[in-house]
Scaffold this active site. Structure first.
Site, PDB file in Angstrom:
ATOM      1  N   GLU A  67       0.854  -1.182   0.000  1.00 53.12           N
ATOM      2  CA  GLU A  67       0.000   0.000   0.000  1.00 53.12           C
ATOM      3  C   GLU A  67       0.889   1.230   0.000  1.00 53.12           C
ATOM      4  O   GLU A  67       2.061   1.159   0.374  1.00 53.12           O
ATOM      5  CB  GLU A  67      -0.928   0.007   1.216  1.00 53.12           C
ATOM      6  CG  GLU A  67      -1.956  -1.096   1.182  1.00 53.12           C
ATOM      7  CD  GLU A  67      -2.979  -0.984   2.298  1.00 53.12           C
ATOM      8  OE1 GLU A  67      -3.128   0.105   2.886  1.00 53.12           O
ATOM      9  OE2 GLU A  67      -3.623  -1.998   2.585  1.00 53.12           O
TER      10      GLU A  67
ATOM     11  N   HIS B  32      -2.538   3.128   7.769  1.00 53.74           N
ATOM     12  CA  HIS B  32      -3.586   2.102   7.671  1.00 53.74           C
ATOM     13  C   HIS B  32      -3.076   0.936   8.509  1.00 53.74           C
ATOM     14  O   HIS B  32      -2.183   0.209   8.090  1.00 53.74           O
ATOM     15  CB  HIS B  32      -3.794   1.683   6.222  1.00 53.74           C
ATOM     16  CG  HIS B  32      -4.802   0.593   6.066  1.00 53.74           C
ATOM     17  ND1 HIS B  32      -4.916  -0.155   4.922  1.00 53.74           N
ATOM     18  CD2 HIS B  32      -5.764   0.117   6.902  1.00 53.74           C
ATOM     19  CE1 HIS B  32      -5.883  -1.045   5.054  1.00 53.74           C
ATOM     20  NE2 HIS B  32      -6.409  -0.895   6.259  1.00 53.74           N
TER      21      HIS B  32
END
Length: 198
Positions: free
Chosen positions: A16, A66
């Site tokens: 990510e 995240h």
């Protein structure tokens, strides 16, 4: 609009990448860094960026993350380390932590217990702007995964306005179309640009 973007991150082949988008006529980026994590606490290390308002006195640091659902408690509890590092690295005490923290709907060891006030990130130095009762996901469950947390120093700059942007309601999207956009609702908060006393 322009953006600053960090490296692709993750312990597995699935990676990510964090980015901050900003209006070039309003905001100027100063510098950015990825949190150095020698103890491998974070699955995806926080991305930190220092910004200032062009026609105001407010400068601030954003820390985006995240968290891994299975490690959310450990990662959330360790975000104070990232905040301290950002304070020293950018010489700024106005710090805003944000992102998909998986900070609700605990399932066994996964996710974070939002009622656990023993977390270092629940200390008086930090203020959670998105409260536990907010729903930040598209699913039928009522979970506050996404958060904005500020340091006590940024409190004087906070206007007292925050929210969850229910884009599916605004644009009358059914759940299938909404999930094509995101399975999370954006969260927001407003800040004064001319009160910074750092």
């Amino acid at each position: 609009y322009e953006y600053v973007i960090g490296p692709r991150l993750g312990r597995t082949s699935s990676k990510e990448q964090y980015a901050f988008m900003y209006r070039t006529d309003k905001i100027e980026p100063i510098s950015n860094a990825t949190y150095e994590d020698p103890d491998d606490i974070f699955h995806r290390e926080p991305f930190m960026a220092h910004f200032k308002i062009k026609n105001g006195s407010f400068d601030f640091v954003l820390i985006n993350i995240h968290t891994d659902p299975d490690e959310a408690t450990r990662e959330i509890n360790s975000l104070t380390l990232a905040a301290l590092k950002a304070r020293d690295l950018f010489n700024d005490r106005d710090i805003i932590i944000l992102g998909d923290l998986n900070a609700d709907c605990r399932r066994g060891d996964a996710y974070f217990d939002e009622e656990d006030f023993s977390s270092p990130l629940r200390a008086s130095d930090y203020i959670w702007l998105i409260p536990n009762e907010a729903d930040t996901n598209i699913a039928e469950s009522d979970c506050t995964y996404d958060r904005i947390i500020i340091t006590r120093n940024a409190w004087e700059d906070f206007k007292g306005e925050w929210g969850v942007f229910l884009f599916d309601v605004l644009y009358t999207l059914d759940s299938e179309d909404a999930k094509r956009v995101s399975d999370h609702y954006p969260v927001w908060a407003e800040f004064f640009t001319d009160r910074d006393t750092d």
